[in-house]
Design an enzyme around this catalytic site. Structure first.
Site, PDB file in Angstrom:
ATOM      1  CD  GLU A  50       7.711  -0.462   7.656  1.00 29.38           C
ATOM      2  OE1 GLU A  50       6.818  -1.170   7.284  1.00 29.38           O
ATOM      3  OE2 GLU A  50       8.085   0.894   7.319  1.00 29.38           O
TER       4      GLU A  50
ATOM      5  CE  LYS B 152       3.207  -6.037   3.720  1.00 28.34           C
ATOM      6  NZ  LYS B 152       2.751  -4.806   4.421  1.00 28.34           N
TER       7      LYS B 152
ATOM      8  CG  ASP C  65       0.327  -3.966   2.128  1.00 30.43           C
ATOM      9  OD1 ASP C  65       0.606  -5.073   2.949  1.00 30.43           O
ATOM     10  OD2 ASP C  65       1.086  -3.155   1.927  1.00 30.43           O
TER      11      ASP C  65
ATOM     12  CG  ASP D  53      -0.398  -0.020   2.589  1.00 26.21           C
ATOM     13  OD1 ASP D  53       1.077  -0.090   2.582  1.00 26.21           O
ATOM     14  OD2 ASP D  53      -1.148  -0.236   3.568  1.00 26.21           O
ATOM     15  CB  SER D  54       4.621   1.652  -0.199  1.00 22.51           C
ATOM     16  OG  SER D  54       4.928   0.495  -0.791  1.00 22.51           O
TER      17      SER D  54
ATOM     18  CD  GLU E 247       0.450  -1.646   7.860  1.00 22.90           C
ATOM     19  OE1 GLU E 247       0.013  -0.871   8.673  1.00 22.90           O
ATOM     20  OE2 GLU E 247       0.872  -1.325   6.969  1.00 22.90           O
TER      21      GLU E 247
HETATM   22  O1  KIV Z   1       3.631  -1.101   1.351  1.00 22.98           O
HETATM   23  C1  KIV Z   1       4.701  -1.519   1.710  1.00 22.98           C
HETATM   24  O2  KIV Z   1       5.537  -1.317   0.723  1.00 22.98           O
HETATM   25  C2  KIV Z   1       5.058  -2.212   2.769  1.00 22.98           C
HETATM   26  C3  KIV Z   1       6.688  -2.660   2.872  1.00 22.98           C
HETATM   27  C4  KIV Z   1       7.394  -1.224   3.319  1.00 22.98           C
HETATM   28  C5  KIV Z   1       6.917  -3.539   3.810  1.00 22.98           C
HETATM   29  O3  KIV Z   1       4.212  -2.684   3.499  1.00 22.98           O
END
Ligand code: KIV
Length: 273
Positions: free
Chosen positions: A191, A122, A92, A53-54, A124
């Site tokens: 992280e 993924k 994510d 989600d980055s 969190e």
């Molecule tokens: O969204 C992302 O890029 C991440 C990484 C920093 C692990 O969760």
């Protein structure tokens, strides 16, 4: 009838990641959000591609990961999946699509798997998302955990500084990691936490632990592709190693193109029909 040919590339699976940990082979993971870059990094031998989600930051220009939607994540992930022949593609679940209830979490992960073709999701968090993790796993969707600095909670933390430096938070992180493993997660991202804590977590867990800003004593590393290629310029955390300076390369190339167009040097006689 099998559609696989003998020449097919051997795909990375969650089981292979486990075998890599078992034999001490480090796992290399990078983010990607589009077809062209995913094709390059898959061909270069990456083990895991994270459609993170980055994307909210590096693709959409948002300050945080919070605004990105499930539809947008599915768009990015489906572009990546089309490019990938070998890597495991993890997607994510964005903020706001799993925190409400385990039913919502299940629906979101099913949409990701069905509509993007991704191989795993993924999420969190630790004990607070236990029911959602169990529900998703019971539907046959592999889940990667994410502990430590969890950017979806940035407004709770207040800063992007190193997490779990104090004993209470470090103990909770280890407990959460063990819980996620017990639930059935196939791997966990840690992280921005102290390297000593990450080493302890990795040694305490059977499943692979992938670090970002978590030191060398974990089972693999992940970086945001735009950061490690030097496309982003101003983000300079200590943990980031830049493997290229694409910002300078691209700026130079565009500058030359502009110069050539203005000078009527492009296109030349050979570059026309
Ligand atoms: O969204 C992302 O890029 C991440 C990484 C920093 C692990 O969760």
């Amino acid at each position: 009838m099998s559609v696989h040919k003998a020449s097919d590339v051997k795909k990375i699976t969650t089981h292979q990641l486990q075998e890599m940990k078992n034999r001490g082979e480090k796992i290399a993971m990078l983010t990607a959000y589009d077809y062209s870059m995913a094709r390059i990094i898959d061909g270069a031998g990456i083990d895991v591609i994270l459609v993170g989600d980055s994307a909210s930051n590096v693709m959409a220009g948002n300050e945080t990961t919070l605004p990105i939607t499930l539809d947008q994540m599915i768009y990015h992930a489906s572009s990546v999946v089309k490019a990938v022949k070998r890597a495991l593609v993890v997607v994510d679940i964005p903020f706001g699509y799993y925190q409400g209830s385990s039913g919502e979490a299940l629906r979101s992960s099913i949409r990701i798997m069905k509509e993007s073709g991704g191989h795993a999701v993924k999420m969190e968090g630790g004990s607070e998302i236990k029911d959602s993790v169990l529900r998703i796993l019971s539907a046959g969707v592999p889940v990667m955990g994410h502990l430590g600095l969890t950017p979806q909670s940035i407004y709770k933390f207040g800063t992007y500084t190193v997490r779990a430096k104090e004993e209470v938070e470090a103990n909770k992180l280890l407990e959460d990691a063990l819980l996620l493993q017990e639930c059935g997660c196939f791997a966990i991202v840690l992280e921005k936490i102290p390297a000593t804590l990450a080493k302890k977590v990795s040694a305490s867990l059977q499943i692979p632990v992938i670090g970002i800003g978590a030191g060398p004593d974990v089972d693999g590393q992940v970086l945001v592709m735009q950061d490690m290629l030097g496309i982003t310029k101003d983000f300079k955390p200590r943990f980031l190693r830049r493997y290229a300076d694409l910002n300078t390369v691209i700026t130079g190339a565009i500058g030359n193109y502009v110069k050539d167009v203005k000078a009527r040097d492009f296109p030349n006689q050979e570059e026309k029909y």
